[in-house]
Design a protein around this motif. Structure first.
Motif, PDB file in Angstrom:
ATOM      1  N   SER A 217       0.847  -1.193   0.000  1.00 45.61           N
ATOM      2  CA  SER A 217       0.000   0.000   0.000  1.00 45.61           C
ATOM      3  C   SER A 217       0.881   1.241   0.000  1.00 45.61           C
ATOM      4  CB  SER A 217      -0.909   0.026   1.237  1.00 45.61           C
ATOM      5  OG  SER A 217      -0.148   0.253   2.412  1.00 45.61           O
ATOM      6  N   GLY A 218       0.275   2.374  -0.299  1.00 42.90           N
ATOM      7  CA  GLY A 218       1.017   3.618  -0.294  1.00 42.90           C
ATOM      8  C   GLY A 218       1.614   3.959   1.060  1.00 42.90           C
ATOM      9  N   PRO A 219       0.814   3.923   2.141  1.00 39.79           N
ATOM     10  CA  PRO A 219       1.361   4.227   3.459  1.00 39.79           C
ATOM     11  C   PRO A 219       2.498   3.300   3.870  1.00 39.79           C
ATOM     12  CG  PRO A 219      -1.026   4.379   3.508  1.00 39.79           C
ATOM     13  CD  PRO A 219      -0.664   3.806   2.170  1.00 39.79           C
ATOM     14  N   GLU A 220       2.370   2.010   3.531  1.00 40.99           N
ATOM     15  CA  GLU A 220       3.443   1.075   3.854  1.00 40.99           C
ATOM     16  C   GLU A 220       4.703   1.405   3.061  1.00 40.99           C
ATOM     17  OE1 GLU A 220       4.358  -3.754   4.032  1.00 40.99           O
ATOM     18  OE2 GLU A 220       2.523  -3.027   3.084  1.00 40.99           O
ATOM     19  N   ALA A 221       4.521   1.795   1.807  1.00 40.61           N
ATOM     20  CA  ALA A 221       5.666   2.184   0.981  1.00 40.61           C
ATOM     21  C   ALA A 221       6.375   3.394   1.577  1.00 40.61           C
ATOM     22  CB  ALA A 221       5.203   2.491  -0.442  1.00 40.61           C
ATOM     23  N   LEU A 222       5.604   4.360   2.051  1.00 35.75           N
ATOM     24  CA  LEU A 222       6.187   5.553   2.644  1.00 35.75           C
ATOM     25  C   LEU A 222       6.965   5.200   3.913  1.00 35.75           C
ATOM     26  CD1 LEU A 222       6.551   8.601   2.638  1.00 35.75           C
ATOM     27  CD2 LEU A 222       4.345   8.804   3.827  1.00 35.75           C
ATOM     28  N   ALA A 223       6.385   4.342   4.759  1.00 34.15           N
ATOM     29  CA  ALA A 223       7.055   3.945   5.999  1.00 34.15           C
ATOM     30  C   ALA A 223       8.364   3.211   5.707  1.00 34.15           C
ATOM     31  CB  ALA A 223       6.131   3.061   6.837  1.00 34.15           C
ATOM     32  N   LEU A 224       8.343   2.302   4.730  1.00 35.05           N
ATOM     33  CA  LEU A 224       9.557   1.559   4.380  1.00 35.05           C
ATOM     34  C   LEU A 224      10.596   2.465   3.735  1.00 35.05           C
ATOM     35  CD1 LEU A 224       8.081  -1.808   3.005  1.00 35.05           C
ATOM     36  CD2 LEU A 224       9.305  -1.432   5.171  1.00 35.05           C
ATOM     37  N   ALA A 225      10.136   3.420   2.935  1.00 32.78           N
ATOM     38  CA  ALA A 225      11.069   4.351   2.302  1.00 32.78           C
ATOM     39  C   ALA A 225      11.773   5.213   3.349  1.00 32.78           C
ATOM     40  CB  ALA A 225      10.336   5.232   1.296  1.00 32.78           C
ATOM     41  N   GLU A 226      11.028   5.643   4.336  1.00 32.81           N
ATOM     42  CA  GLU A 226      11.614   6.444   5.404  1.00 32.81           C
ATOM     43  C   GLU A 226      12.620   5.622   6.210  1.00 32.81           C
ATOM     44  OE1 GLU A 226       8.097   7.732   7.402  1.00 32.81           O
ATOM     45  OE2 GLU A 226       7.978   9.621   6.280  1.00 32.81           O
ATOM     46  N   GLU A 227      12.346   4.327   6.343  1.00 28.82           N
ATOM     47  CA  GLU A 227      13.228   3.454   7.123  1.00 28.82           C
ATOM     48  C   GLU A 227      14.478   3.040   6.343  1.00 28.82           C
ATOM     49  OE1 GLU A 227      13.186  -0.968   9.292  1.00 28.82           O
ATOM     50  OE2 GLU A 227      11.333  -0.113   8.446  1.00 28.82           O
TER      51      GLU A 227
ATOM     52  N   ARG B  49      -2.917   2.341  -7.934  1.00 31.27           N
ATOM     53  CA  ARG B  49      -4.074   2.006  -7.091  1.00 31.27           C
ATOM     54  C   ARG B  49      -3.778   0.794  -6.217  1.00 31.27           C
ATOM     55  NH1 ARG B  49      -6.675   3.322 -12.175  1.00 31.27           N
ATOM     56  NH2 ARG B  49      -7.780   5.316 -11.971  1.00 31.27           N
ATOM     57  N   MET B  50      -3.900   0.998  -4.907  1.00 24.36           N
ATOM     58  CA  MET B  50      -3.692  -0.086  -3.948  1.00 24.36           C
ATOM     59  C   MET B  50      -4.674   0.065  -2.800  1.00 24.36           C
ATOM     60  SD  MET B  50       0.506  -0.236  -3.756  1.00 24.36           S
ATOM     61  CE  MET B  50       0.750   1.558  -3.860  1.00 24.36           C
ATOM     62  N   PRO B  51      -5.274  -1.038  -2.321  1.00 23.22           N
ATOM     63  CA  PRO B  51      -6.160  -0.962  -1.156  1.00 23.22           C
ATOM     64  C   PRO B  51      -5.399  -0.427   0.053  1.00 23.22           C
ATOM     65  CG  PRO B  51      -6.388  -3.081  -2.267  1.00 23.22           C
ATOM     66  CD  PRO B  51      -5.198  -2.391  -2.877  1.00 23.22           C
ATOM     67  N   GLY B  52      -6.056   0.388   0.832  1.00 20.80           N
ATOM     68  CA  GLY B  52      -5.406   0.941   2.014  1.00 20.80           C
ATOM     69  C   GLY B  52      -4.623   2.209   1.736  1.00 20.80           C
ATOM     70  N   GLY B  53      -4.676   2.672   0.492  1.00 21.64           N
ATOM     71  CA  GLY B  53      -3.969   3.905   0.144  1.00 21.64           C
ATOM     72  C   GLY B  53      -3.115   3.706  -1.088  1.00 21.64           C
ATOM     73  N   GLY B  54      -3.455   4.399  -2.161  1.00 24.29           N
ATOM     74  CA  GLY B  54      -2.755   4.229  -3.422  1.00 24.29           C
ATOM     75  C   GLY B  54      -1.452   5.003  -3.492  1.00 24.29           C
ATOM     76  N   GLY B  55      -0.724   4.782  -4.587  1.00 22.17           N
ATOM     77  CA  GLY B  55       0.557   5.419  -4.750  1.00 22.17           C
ATOM     78  C   GLY B  55       0.490   6.920  -4.881  1.00 22.17           C
ATOM     79  N   LEU B  56      -0.545   7.414  -5.551  1.00 26.30           N
ATOM     80  CA  LEU B  56      -0.645   8.859  -5.743  1.00 26.30           C
ATOM     81  C   LEU B  56      -0.842   9.600  -4.424  1.00 26.30           C
ATOM     82  CD1 LEU B  56      -2.837   9.126  -8.984  1.00 26.30           C
ATOM     83  CD2 LEU B  56      -0.351   9.280  -8.769  1.00 26.30           C
ATOM     84  N   ASP B  57      -1.438   8.932  -3.438  1.00 26.85           N
ATOM     85  CA  ASP B  57      -1.688   9.570  -2.144  1.00 26.85           C
ATOM     86  C   ASP B  57      -0.394   9.933  -1.420  1.00 26.85           C
ATOM     87  OD1 ASP B  57      -4.421   9.244  -2.557  1.00 26.85           O
ATOM     88  OD2 ASP B  57      -4.474   7.297  -1.553  1.00 26.85           O
ATOM     89  N   VAL B  58       0.639   9.132  -1.634  1.00 25.70           N
ATOM     90  CA  VAL B  58       1.902   9.364  -0.911  1.00 25.70           C
ATOM     91  C   VAL B  58       3.031   9.805  -1.843  1.00 25.70           C
ATOM     92  CG1 VAL B  58       1.315   7.737   0.919  1.00 25.70           C
ATOM     93  CG2 VAL B  58       2.515   6.918  -1.119  1.00 25.70           C
TER      94      VAL B  58
END
Length: 228
Positions: free
Chosen positions: A36-46, A57-66
């Motif tokens: 999901s987008g939020p998970e991608a953001l968290a992993l990118a920050e880490e 488009r991803m359930p739980g938050g798409g790529g464009l959102d983050v």
């Protein structure tokens, strides 16, 4: 230099496939996978990857959102089945470095796109390039044999690229068709020539601009990237 890549796609089959392909490349390392987008953001920050391959488009938050926040951490290469003009435009406007549509590239071209993106290049699949082209004003081309100089139609190919590579009238016609995302068969029908002739023209055009595939050629012809 090893390019560290984060894959963000909600489809586990796609993630597994991409990871398997990229693990074969000695200079590319998959640093994480997100669904999901939020998970991608968290992993990118880490993990602070060099490149994020991001689905739209991803359930739980798409790529464009983050995307805007991801673009502050790494270079983002959209990798999706979506080629809707509004989505492509939004992604490029909000920080994506490139946009690849599944089905328009092979495994080798993906690896090349990742390396090129990490080096500062712009990679666009023909469908994405066509969307970008639609938003560009048509400009008369100048230079040796340019179509506009002979009363031909205007083209979306960057006039500076026409001058730099000294494109002939036929090369400019082929270049415009490539930028619009047309296949060899479609180009042949449009220009009333044999498909084999189209392939020969494209090979010469690629050699002239220094491109090894269509997405690189599109970036060069649109002036989004300069040859080395």
């Amino acid at each position: 230099m090893t390019v560290r890549v984060l894959i963000a796609d909600d489809n586990p089959v796609v993630r597994i496939g991409l990871t398997s392909l990229l693990e074969l490349e000695p200079d590319i390392e998959v640093s994480g996978e997100a669904s999901s987008g939020p998970e991608a953001l968290a992993l990118a920050e880490e993990h602070r990857p060099d490149i994020v391959l991001l689905d739209v488009r991803m359930p739980g938050g798409g790529g464009l959102d983050v995307l805007p926040r991801l673009a502050e951490i790494a270079r983002v290469l959209m990798l999706t089945y979506t080629d809707e003009p509004a989505v492509v435009s939004q992604a490029l406007r909000e920080g994506a470095t490139g946009y690849l549509v599944h089905g328009s590239f092979d495994s080798h071209e993906l690896a090349v796109a990742i390396r090129d993106t990490a080096a500062g290049g712009v990679r666009l699949s023909p469908p994405a390039a066509a969307v970008l082209l639609q938003g560009m004003p048509a400009a008369p081309a100048a230079g040796e044999g340019a179509a506009a100089a002979n009363g031909g139609p205007p083209t979306g190919v960057d006039p500076e690229a026409v001058r730099r590579y000294r494109l002939s009238r036929r090369e400019l016609e082929i270049a415009e068709q490539i930028v619009l995302g047309h296949t060899n068969s479609e180009i042949a029908q449009h220009l009333f020539i044999e498909e084999k002739t189209v392939k020969n023209h494209i090979n010469r055009l690629f050699a002239k601009v220094g491109a090894t595939n269509r997405s690189a050629a599109v970036a060069l012809l649109l002036g989004l990237r300069e040859d080395a």
